[in-house]
Write an enzyme that holds these catalytic residues in place. Structure first.
Site, PDB file in Angstrom:
ATOM      1  N   SER A 118       0.829  -1.206   0.000  1.00  0.00           N
ATOM      2  CA  SER A 118       0.000   0.000   0.000  1.00  0.00           C
ATOM      3  C   SER A 118       0.862   1.254   0.000  1.00  0.00           C
ATOM      4  CB  SER A 118      -0.847  -0.026   1.277  1.00  0.00           C
ATOM      5  OG  SER A 118      -1.369   1.243   1.552  1.00  0.00           O
ATOM      6  N   TYR A 142      -1.334   0.411  10.555  1.00  0.00           N
ATOM      7  CA  TYR A 142      -1.605  -0.303   9.296  1.00  0.00           C
ATOM      8  C   TYR A 142      -0.383  -0.209   8.374  1.00  0.00           C
ATOM      9  CZ  TYR A 142      -3.295  -0.991   4.548  1.00  0.00           C
ATOM     10  OH  TYR A 142      -3.431  -1.408   3.238  1.00  0.00           O
ATOM     11  N   LYS A 146       2.237  -3.136   6.943  1.00  0.00           N
ATOM     12  CA  LYS A 146       2.506  -3.387   5.510  1.00  0.00           C
ATOM     13  C   LYS A 146       4.009  -3.326   5.229  1.00  0.00           C
ATOM     14  CE  LYS A 146      -1.381  -4.339   3.501  1.00  0.00           C
ATOM     15  NZ  LYS A 146      -1.697  -5.423   2.580  1.00  0.00           N
TER      16      LYS A 146
HETATM   17  N1  UFG Z   1     -12.917  10.771   2.656  1.00  0.00           N
HETATM   18  C1  UFG Z   1     -13.899  11.680   3.008  1.00  0.00           C
HETATM   19  N2  UFG Z   1     -15.045  11.200   3.555  1.00  0.00           N
HETATM   20  C2  UFG Z   1     -15.275   9.868   3.778  1.00  0.00           C
HETATM   21  C3  UFG Z   1     -14.265   8.940   3.401  1.00  0.00           C
HETATM   22  C4  UFG Z   1     -13.086   9.441   2.851  1.00  0.00           C
HETATM   23  O1  UFG Z   1     -13.735  12.885   2.806  1.00  0.00           O
HETATM   24  O2  UFG Z   1     -16.343   9.518   4.311  1.00  0.00           O
HETATM   25  C5  UFG Z   1     -11.669  11.280   2.053  1.00  0.00           C
HETATM   26  C6  UFG Z   1     -10.440  10.898   2.858  1.00  0.00           C
HETATM   27  O3  UFG Z   1     -10.220  11.810   3.902  1.00  0.00           O
HETATM   28  C7  UFG Z   1      -9.366  10.910   1.779  1.00  0.00           C
HETATM   29  C8  UFG Z   1     -10.114  10.466   0.515  1.00  0.00           C
HETATM   30  O4  UFG Z   1     -11.505  10.682   0.797  1.00  0.00           O
HETATM   31  O5  UFG Z   1      -8.889  12.195   1.578  1.00  0.00           O
HETATM   32  C9  UFG Z   1      -9.931   8.998   0.203  1.00  0.00           C
HETATM   33  O6  UFG Z   1     -10.203   8.254   1.390  1.00  0.00           O
HETATM   34  P1  UFG Z   1     -10.413   6.691   1.402  1.00  0.00           P
HETATM   35  O7  UFG Z   1     -10.816   6.317   2.783  1.00  0.00           O
HETATM   36  O8  UFG Z   1     -11.296   6.292   0.266  1.00  0.00           O
HETATM   37  O9  UFG Z   1      -8.986   6.138   1.072  1.00  0.00           O
HETATM   38  P2  UFG Z   1      -7.585   6.484   1.781  1.00  0.00           P
HETATM   39  O10 UFG Z   1      -6.878   7.446   0.877  1.00  0.00           O
HETATM   40  O11 UFG Z   1      -7.731   6.849   3.192  1.00  0.00           O
HETATM   41  O12 UFG Z   1      -6.937   5.042   1.797  1.00  0.00           O
HETATM   42  C10 UFG Z   1      -5.974   4.649   0.899  1.00  0.00           C
HETATM   43  C11 UFG Z   1      -5.935   3.133   0.883  1.00  0.00           C
HETATM   44  C12 UFG Z   1      -5.392   2.611   2.181  1.00  0.00           C
HETATM   45  C13 UFG Z   1      -4.079   3.301   2.497  1.00  0.00           C
HETATM   46  C14 UFG Z   1      -4.244   4.785   2.528  1.00  0.00           C
HETATM   47  C15 UFG Z   1      -2.935   5.476   2.793  1.00  0.00           C
HETATM   48  O13 UFG Z   1      -7.232   2.602   0.672  1.00  0.00           O
HETATM   49  O14 UFG Z   1      -5.183   1.220   2.054  1.00  0.00           O
HETATM   50  O15 UFG Z   1      -4.739   5.216   1.274  1.00  0.00           O
HETATM   51  O16 UFG Z   1      -3.160   6.779   3.282  1.00  0.00           O
HETATM   52  F1  UFG Z   1      -3.632   2.926   3.709  1.00  0.00           F
END
Ligand code: UFG
Length: 340
Positions: A118, A142, A146
């Site tokens: 990741s 997490y 990884k």
């Molecule tokens: N977000 C929102 N509202 C929500 C959910 C997400 O605004 O309800 C935002 C998050 O803050 C982020 C973006 O949307 O800015 C994407 O969020 P996700 O939860 O969809 O995905 P992440 O970027 O947090 O997660 C990804 C991978 C993980 C990894 C992570 C590293 O899915 O496996 O990036 O930061 F760990």
């Protein structure tokens, strides 16, 4: 060679798409999954063996039965927030689980592994575009697990003759283009599945985590990669390490970033639903921008993402959401009629 591949986490979101791609490419995928978050209905392209990667006896039994030539290792706990609250579960499942898997693989002479890593291993990005040589400083349990799993694979490879491809995914999203499978999570935390739930009336609104980031619209930027393109990268990586006895660590992303607001706008356009949002504070541990330099994957694997434009990603996610919730054309018409 019998073309059999053991797919840990084969009932999960990315694992099940990888099984479909494996079967389409002449492999026999055997899913090994404890079903803690996967869905057995998504295992359609080969057998499902229920088991936990920490159970070496069960793993050995399955490996002796099918004699796989390679392992694709997806089984993992993946929620950043949960990992902060329950690190012991993450170290146990992810790190100890990978230790068990590597030992059983070694004892049974399996010499090829493709591993699901990741972008979380990079931590807070120090560059706009992240290449594989970016410093590895994860900022949550997490990400730590990884990175520990990656290091274990590299150490086993050096000592015990294992060829591997470690693939560092950016934001996996979307669903199978023919609509057969999609996200398999029991609890959705990712932005696109949540937006689809709001659009289908399953949730009232979505919170936007941070509107004061240093981006043009103030929301965080991510590199969204279609799950089918991601699955294809696994096939190419498996072939590559098989042919060249290679050891690879590669980013899998598109190299273009989209803000959370871009994703919300696209979801409104595709679903033709208003999708109410509520601006909230930043989510702890979220970097402001995560965009891959994926030039190495393109060059070494000759990998070309086909479906990773935002419109196709969101359209496929919406198609899946409608199928999952039975929101077909008729029920949509009824819903609209009721709303009027
Ligand atoms: N977000 C929102 N509202 C929500 C959910 C997400 O605004 O309800 C935002 C998050 O803050 C982020 C973006 O949307 O800015 C994407 O969020 P996700 O939860 O969809 O995905 P992440 O970027 O947090 O997660 C990804 C991978 C993980 C990894 C992570 C590293 O899915 O496996 O990036 O930061 F760990």
């Amino acid at each position: 060679m019998n073309n059999t591949v053991l797919v840990t986490g084969g009932a999960g979101y990315i694992g099940s798409h990888a099984c479909k791609a494996l079967a389409a490419n002449g492999y026999n995928p055997v899913s090994y999954d404890n079903l803690c978050s996967g869905n057995k209905d998504h295992v359609r392209w080969g057998p499902l063996e229920i088991g936990d990667i920490r159970n070496q006896t069960r793993l050995t039994q399955v490996i002796k039965l099918y004699r796989p030539e390679a392992i694709m290792h997806f089984a993992s706990l993946i929620r950043v927030g949960e990992s902060v609250i329950k690190p012991s579960e993450y170290y146990d499942n992810n790190v100890f689980g990978t230790f068990c898997l590597l030992n059983v693989a070694r004892k049974n002479d399996i010499r090829k592994m493709v591993f699901s890593s990741s972008a979380a291993v990079y931590g807070t990005p120090e560059a706009d575009i992240i290449a594989e040589d970016h410093p590895l400083r994860p900022v949550n349990p997490y990400g730590h697990t990884k990175l520990a799993m990656e290091n274990m694979i590299r150490d086993y490879a050096a000592a015990y003759n294992l060829d591997y491809a470690i693939l560092r995914y950016f934001n996996a999203a979307g669903a199978d283009m023919s609509g057969e499978i999609g996200t398999a999570y029991k609890v959705d935390t990712h932005i696109i599945p949540l937006l689809m739930r709001v659009a289908s009336g399953d949730m009232k609104e979505i919170g936007i985590f941070g509107t004061d980031y240093p981006s043009p619209d103030g929301t965080a930027i991510r590199d969204y990669i279609h799950v089918q393109d991601l699955a294809e990268a696994h096939i190419l990586a498996l072939r590559h390490i098989g042919k060249r006895n290679a050891r690879l660590t590669l980013n899998i992303g598109t190299s273009s970033g989209h803000s959370v607001q871009d994703v919300v706008d696209m979801a409104r356009r595709i679903t033709k639903r208003p999708i109410p949002t509520r601006s909230g504070p930043r989510r702890s541990g979220d970097p402001h921008r995560l965009v891959a330099d994926a030039a190495q994957a393109r060059k070494l694997l000759d990998w070309k993402p086909l479906y990773s434009d935002l419109q196709t990603i969101v359209s496929s996610a919406w198609q899946w959401q409608k199928k999952k919730t039975g929101l077909d054309a008729t029920s949509e018409a009824i819903r609209y009629a009721r709303a009027i």
